[in-house]
Design a protein around this motif. Structure first.
Motif, PDB file in Angstrom:
ATOM      1  N   VAL A 266       0.986  -1.318  -0.079  1.00  0.00           N
ATOM      2  CA  VAL A 266       0.169  -0.029  -0.052  1.00  0.00           C
ATOM      3  C   VAL A 266       0.847   1.338  -0.041  1.00  0.00           C
ATOM      4  O   VAL A 266       0.335   2.237  -0.601  1.00  0.00           O
ATOM      5  CB  VAL A 266      -1.048  -0.023   1.094  1.00  0.00           C
ATOM      6  N   LEU A 267       1.953   1.119   0.523  1.00  0.00           N
ATOM      7  CA  LEU A 267       2.765   2.280   0.843  1.00  0.00           C
ATOM      8  C   LEU A 267       3.871   2.364  -0.370  1.00  0.00           C
ATOM      9  O   LEU A 267       4.131   3.542  -0.583  1.00  0.00           O
ATOM     10  CB  LEU A 267       3.598   2.399   2.127  1.00  0.00           C
ATOM     11  N   ALA A 268       4.322   1.468  -0.948  1.00  0.00           N
ATOM     12  CA  ALA A 268       5.293   1.576  -2.132  1.00  0.00           C
ATOM     13  C   ALA A 268       4.536   2.126  -3.211  1.00  0.00           C
ATOM     14  O   ALA A 268       3.617   1.856  -3.732  1.00  0.00           O
ATOM     15  CB  ALA A 268       5.763   0.228  -2.314  1.00  0.00           C
ATOM     16  N   PRO A 269       5.169   3.307  -3.939  1.00  0.00           N
ATOM     17  CA  PRO A 269       4.741   3.991  -5.026  1.00  0.00           C
ATOM     18  C   PRO A 269       4.312   2.997  -6.328  1.00  0.00           C
ATOM     19  O   PRO A 269       3.506   3.123  -7.030  1.00  0.00           O
ATOM     20  CB  PRO A 269       5.806   4.993  -5.379  1.00  0.00           C
ATOM     21  N   ARG A 270       5.381   2.192  -6.390  1.00  0.00           N
ATOM     22  CA  ARG A 270       5.157   1.151  -7.595  1.00  0.00           C
ATOM     23  C   ARG A 270       4.180   0.125  -7.420  1.00  0.00           C
ATOM     24  O   ARG A 270       3.806  -0.551  -8.292  1.00  0.00           O
ATOM     25  CB  ARG A 270       6.733   0.605  -8.026  1.00  0.00           C
ATOM     26  N   HIS A 271       3.754  -0.157  -6.211  1.00  0.00           N
ATOM     27  CA  HIS A 271       2.742  -1.184  -5.660  1.00  0.00           C
ATOM     28  C   HIS A 271       1.619  -0.640  -5.342  1.00  0.00           C
ATOM     29  O   HIS A 271       0.404  -1.379  -5.544  1.00  0.00           O
ATOM     30  CB  HIS A 271       3.273  -2.092  -4.698  1.00  0.00           C
ATOM     31  N   ARG A 272       1.327   0.616  -5.131  1.00  0.00           N
ATOM     32  CA  ARG A 272       0.075   1.247  -4.609  1.00  0.00           C
ATOM     33  C   ARG A 272      -1.189   1.222  -5.500  1.00  0.00           C
ATOM     34  O   ARG A 272      -1.982   0.743  -5.437  1.00  0.00           O
ATOM     35  CB  ARG A 272       0.433   2.692  -4.239  1.00  0.00           C
ATOM     36  N   PRO A 273      -0.920   1.341  -7.069  1.00  0.00           N
ATOM     37  CA  PRO A 273      -1.925   1.420  -7.979  1.00  0.00           C
ATOM     38  C   PRO A 273      -2.836   0.122  -7.781  1.00  0.00           C
ATOM     39  O   PRO A 273      -3.924   0.118  -7.908  1.00  0.00           O
ATOM     40  CB  PRO A 273      -1.220   1.676  -9.434  1.00  0.00           C
TER      41      PRO A 273
END
Length: 449
Positions: A266-273
């Protein structure tokens, strides 16, 4: 005494330094998938629980620490296995407006009108949120949850396993879905993949793809024949990992990879989407119940002694029992204590025995046997010191090799070996000859390098 105190002080300082070092040392990162809203570790859900009000546009996110039946009916689940009671309880669930709960739920459950007390539910549609490694509910809870959905509420379940404890899988069977092992479709003989690629089906959400560890995505969702479900996310083989199932006036969302909602993704920008895209299907503006009973249990004391400690009389008896047991142990130990006598260790009489045997040889004028013992000990010394396991005392090569290893002239070696050959072959060894041999061996051992 002063030195002892200094040593004791030094030990105490070292112990204190060790304790301080262990206390302030950074803790290793915990990768345990707890999925709990109180954990800030990578696989906790603290971040999602914190931002969920903003994502769903609601100011009411309530953490629930009760079983499903208790939360919906505000009472304990009845202890019965009768089908009639289960049917009546499953039919008793509210409508979305709370005005005609019994009539709204009887058609959805396919049972008669409820005979038990009406459940207590919110007056507006609610989203019930479950995130756990295993989602386990009883048969009555499954029926009550289905009735809750049929009344116009939504349920989001993210779990790797769906299990109905103690009965038939009413919840999964009614929805027409089952959890399938991810390796069931793997071709035999091929290596097991170490990662899994999942993606959202809706192109309007953008290229929301996510690569997960294979051990964190071990299940897939399969809709049985005769039932319909909308696939929202799949893996690389097109197998569903996120489904939406219509039931009555509500929807059930099933996700077989709950780890996508953890703090790490949830917090990682590349995983959040991907996580945000999966939650975008949920209706906004509704109150949310966040279930923590599946992970943390009931709120409050969970000790097996909670019944004893909840009543004054039982708590007093429990404490008196412990005090009496401690007094009995202390008094009984003092009564049975005896002085333990100090046992002196056995003396080492090896040297005394050797001197006694030597004096017997000397008194018996048996110098030949003493000389043989000395020669045997010398040959053992050559084996251990110079690695000569089977020396030939008459071999010229052996003598030259021993001279080089010992660092002594060849004449000294020849003289020593001549004395050894003499005492070996002499019929009688005199005191002078034995003393000469002993001194020669001693000098050899002292001067050899």
């Amino acid at each position: 005494m002063t030195h002892f105190r200094l040593y004791l002080l030094g030990l105490l300082l070292l112990f204190g330094a060790f304790v301080a070092l262990e206390y302030y040392r950074p803790r290793p990162l915990n990768w345990q998938p707890t999925l709990s809203n109180k954990d800030k570790i990578p696989y906790g859900t603290y971040a999602l629980y914190d931002v969920l009000p903003q994502l769903l546009g609601t100011g009411s996110v309530e953490s629930v620490r009760l079983p499903v039946y208790n939360q919906l009916f505000k009472e304990d689940e009845p202890d019965t296995t009768g089908d009639s009671v289960a049917a009546s309880r499953s039919a008793a669930a509210p409508s979305s407006t709370g005005r005609d709960s019994a009539s709204a739920l009887a058609p959805a459950s396919g049972q008669a009108k409820p005979s038990g007390p009406a459940p207590t539910l919110p007056m507006q549609p609610t989203t019930y949120f479950f995130i756990a490694n295993q989602f386990a509910i009883s048969q009555l809870e499954g029926q009550a949850l289905l009735a809750f959905v049929a009344a116009g509420n939504d349920v989001f379940i993210a779990a790797e396993e769906l299990d109905n404890a103690g009965g038939r899988a009413v919840f999964a069977d009614s929805l027409g879905v089952r959890f399938q092992e991810a390796d069931s479709a793997r071709t035999p003989g091929l290596p097991r993949p170490d990662s899994v690629l999942v993606r959202l089906v809706n192109p309007a959400l953008g290229p929301a793809t996510l690569r997960l560890p294979a051990q964190a995505a071990t299940a897939r969702l399969v809709v049985r024949g005769g039932h319909q479900g909308i696939t929202l996310a799949t893996d690389a083989q097109g197998r569903a990992v996120l489904l939406r199932l219509n039931h009555g006036r509500g929807q059930v969302y099933l996700c077989s990879v709950p780890i996508i909602l953890s703090n790490y993704y949830v917090l990682a920008p590349r995983h959040r989407p991907f996580a945000l895209g999966a939650l975008s299907y949920l209706p906004t503006g509704r109150p949310v119940w966040w279930d923590e009973y599946q992970k943390q249990g009931r709120l409050g004391e969970q000790s097996v002694l909670r019944v004893l400690l909840a009543h004054d009389s039982l708590r007093t008896a429990y404490y008196l029992l412990w005090v009496t047991a401690i007094l009995f142990i202390v008094i009984e130990a003092r009564r049975r204590q005896r002085i333990i006598p100090v046992s002196k260790p056995l003396p080492n009489t090896t040297l005394l025995f050797t001197r006694t045997v030597a004096s017997l040889y000397q008194q018996g004028r048996s110098h030949n046997r003493i000389a043989e013992k000395k020669v045997s000990l010398f040959l053992d010394y050559l084996r251990s010191r110079f690695h000569e396991p089977a020396p030939d005392l008459g071999d010229d090569a052996f003598r030259e090799r021993l001279s080089q290893k010992a660092g002594l002239p060849r004449l000294r070696i020849d003289e020593l070996l001549r004395l050894i050959n003499f005492v070996r072959t002499a019929p009688v060894v005199t005191d002078r000859e034995l003393l000469t041999l002993s001194r020669a061996i001693r000098d050899f051992k002292q001067e050899s390098t």
